[in-house]
Design a protein around this motif. Structure first.
Motif, PDB file in Angstrom:
ATOM      1  N   GLN A   1       9.932  -2.231 -58.617  1.00 38.79           N
ATOM      2  CA  GLN A   1       9.791  -3.668 -58.814  1.00 38.79           C
ATOM      3  C   GLN A   1      10.479  -4.112 -60.104  1.00 38.79           C
ATOM      4  O   GLN A   1      11.139  -5.159 -60.151  1.00 38.79           O
ATOM      5  CB  GLN A   1       8.310  -4.055 -58.849  1.00 38.79           C
TER       6      GLN A   1
ATOM      7  N   GLU B   1       5.490 -12.971 -62.082  1.00 40.33           N
ATOM      8  CA  GLU B   1       5.070 -12.106 -60.987  1.00 40.33           C
ATOM      9  C   GLU B   1       3.905 -11.222 -61.409  1.00 40.33           C
ATOM     10  O   GLU B   1       3.627 -11.056 -62.596  1.00 40.33           O
ATOM     11  CB  GLU B   1       6.222 -11.209 -60.534  1.00 40.33           C
TER      12      GLU B   1
ATOM     13  N   ASN C   1       3.192  -5.258 -57.731  1.00 38.47           N
ATOM     14  CA  ASN C   1       2.883  -5.172 -56.293  1.00 38.47           C
ATOM     15  C   ASN C   1       1.892  -4.061 -55.971  1.00 38.47           C
ATOM     16  O   ASN C   1       1.517  -3.873 -54.821  1.00 38.47           O
ATOM     17  CB  ASN C   1       4.168  -5.006 -55.474  1.00 38.47           C
TER      18      ASN C   1
END
Length: 540
Positions: free
Chosen positions: A412, A531, A534
């Motif tokens: 990521q 963000e 994940n």
């Protein structure tokens, strides 16, 4: 809804268009004539011939009325149907209600048309403003400045991107990546990551210390970056209170040794804590260091705002709150650790800092470190590079206890770096990191742009054959951890684009230098800003 015009409406329009004074009153001789005056223009025809002529004339009109629509229909389909008509006169499709996709496409086309007209208007305005002003015409707009021109062009480029998004919106399928939305500047022409302009005016305060009035700086929390943040806040407070700061430096700051020579006994006359809990942000070990190692005696420690001890986070404080609490006649004043103090944050964070000075930044690297960083850039990086501070050691647990974790998996993180590489169009990345080789070895092959691996360049170990760091070793500064840390910061601060690690004071100090030096770019950001990881591990 619009309605079709009626016959009465047309008659009213005709009466409006033909003024009354254009109509002549009938003469007495014309009252006996036929309504159209034909009999007065030529000899009267026999009744049978007149009847035949009227029938033929009416059939001609009928033929014209029938043939015109047929001709229109033939031309309509020969020219491509409804798609050949202008949008302003095109009739709505009868099947659009039954076909949602066609309806969405039509809406997208109309929205794109609106944006194109807006863009044309903006570009015409920009063209007129950039035209040379005629000296005799005072009404001509003032020529546009370079910064205004860049801002206007950026706006037009964003509108162009919106037009593309509008036209492509009906072709998207599935769930779109959240990072695509709002990223209207991904296709900016190079260099897309231009530098931010420095503000014209800074809010500053003069530092004029009173004689024999001192502020004793205490910065014990964390490593060097924390100490520098704490030191800058102490300098701000010393200027506010008109005191000389007791730390190593020059002029309005004196070394501890110089301070000790001026006094028979080294003591802190009054200890007023800015941070209430723990008092002055100092534990017993810190107090013991001051007393035993430096031989400092101190009186009672008191808090400026005792009520803050019950709060989870300290309140924001401003100058009107600060000066009454810390104004005292005591010769030596201490206010404790200031690293986490939230005081006039916007004033402190502005480019160049809060104090009036002639330097670029209030605290900056030494001349030798600056020259060494410049030599490293010339040797390995060149004039176009991205700098990445990739903090990893000890950050997994630190980030995961936060409300929003800042520790990202390597794949990521690579995707986030690639987005910046695409914007900046830089050939390589300077990597400042404490990550293990197992992590950096995985990160490197994932940074691929335009079918080419973007190199991650780390500062090499000292070698006698390389001369870029010779100045530091000549002055016996090479190999020192603090010097090398500041060297890393300087190389990052000189980059075209900087990617930092959220929550790292090392990163914050680089941002401080870039603000002061005017090297901040519109692409500077934290890694994976906006963000969440994940994947987040459970707490132990």
């Amino acid at each position: 809804m619009d309605r079709e015009p009626s016959v009465s409406d047309e008659d009213d329009d005709l009466e409006t268009l033909v003024p009354q004074n254009h109509t002549k009153p009938p003469s007495p001789s014309s009252r006996s004539r036929a309504p159209f005056g034909i009999s007065g223009l030529r000899p009267a025809l026999p009744s049978s011939a007149a009847s035949f002529g009227r029938r033929l004339w009416s059939r001609r009109y009928l033929l014209i009325c029938i043939s015109l629509p047929v001709l229109f229909i033939v031309l309509f389909f020969c020219l491509g149907g409804a798609s050949s008509l202008p949008a302003s006169i095109r009739l709505p499709s009868a099947s659009s209600a039954a076909d949602p996709a066609a309806s969405r496409m039509r809406e997208a086309e109309l929205h794109a048309l609106y944006l194109l007209r807006s863009q044309r208007s903006g570009l015409l305005s920009l063209f007129n403003r950039t035209a040379a002003a005629a000296p005799t015409n005072t009404s001509t707009p003032t020529p546009v400045s370079l910064s205004d021109l860049q801002a206007a062009l950026l706006t037009q480029i964003k509108i162009n991107r919106e037009i593309q998004e509008a036209l492509l919106s009906t072709h998207h399928s599935g769930v779109r990546n959240a990072t695509e939305d709002g990223a209207l500047d991904l296709d900016l022409p190079g260099p897309g990551c231009r530098r931010k302009d420095l503000p014209y005016n800074r809010r500053t305060i003069e530092w004029n210390p009173k004689k024999n009035r001192y502020l004793f700086a205490i910065c014990l929390s964390g490593q060097m970056s924390n100490h520098l943040i704490c030191l800058e806040k102490h300098m701000f407070f010393a200027a506010l209170l008109g005191r000389t700061l007791v730390v190593p430096s020059q002029k309005v700051v004196i070394t501890y040794e110089e301070f000790a020579e001026t006094r028979k006994k080294v003591s802190i006359d009054q200890f007023i804590c800015y941070i209430a809990s723990p008092p002055c942000y100092m534990d017993e070990d810190h107090i013991k260091k001051l007393k035993d190692k430096l031989g400092i005696s101190m009186g009672k420690i008191e808090a400026a705002w005792p009520e803050d001890a019950k709060l989870k986070e300290p309140k924001k404080r401003y100058v009107p709150d600060i000066t009454p609490k810390f104004t005292t006649d005591a010769e030596v004043l201490a206010i404790g650790e200031m690293f986490s103090a939230d005081a006039e944050e916007e004033w402190l964070m502005q480019p160049g800092g809060p104090l009036a000075h002639k330097c670029k930044t209030l605290i900056q690297p030494s001349r030798l470190i600056m020259l060494t960083a410049q030599r490293f850039v010339q040797t390995f990086l060149g004039g176009n590079y991205i700098a990445l501070h990739f903090r990893r050691h000890g950050f997994l647990k630190f980030c995961n206890v936060k409300k929003e974790s800042c520790f990202f998996p390597i794949p990521q993180a690579a995707e986030c770096v690639l987005r910046i590489v695409e914007k900046a169009n830089a050939p390589l990345i300077y990597l400042s990191t404490d990550a293990a080789e197992s992590e950096t070895n995985l990160l490197q092959p994932l940074i691929v742009f335009n079918d080419r691996q973007v190199p991650l360049v780390k500062r090499p170990e000292h070698h006698s054959s390389e001369k870029w760091d010779a100045l530091l070793y000549r002055d016996h500064m090479g190999g020192d951890n603090q010097v090398e840390a500041m060297l890393d910061k300087t190389i990052c601060a000189l980059s075209n684009v900087f990617i930092g690690t959220s929550g790292s004071t090392f990163t914050e100090d680089i941002f401080r230098l870039r603000r002061g030096w005017g090297s901040m770019s519109y692409c500077d950001e934290y890694l994976c800003q906006g963000e969440l990881p994940n994947y987040i591990a459970e707490q132990d």
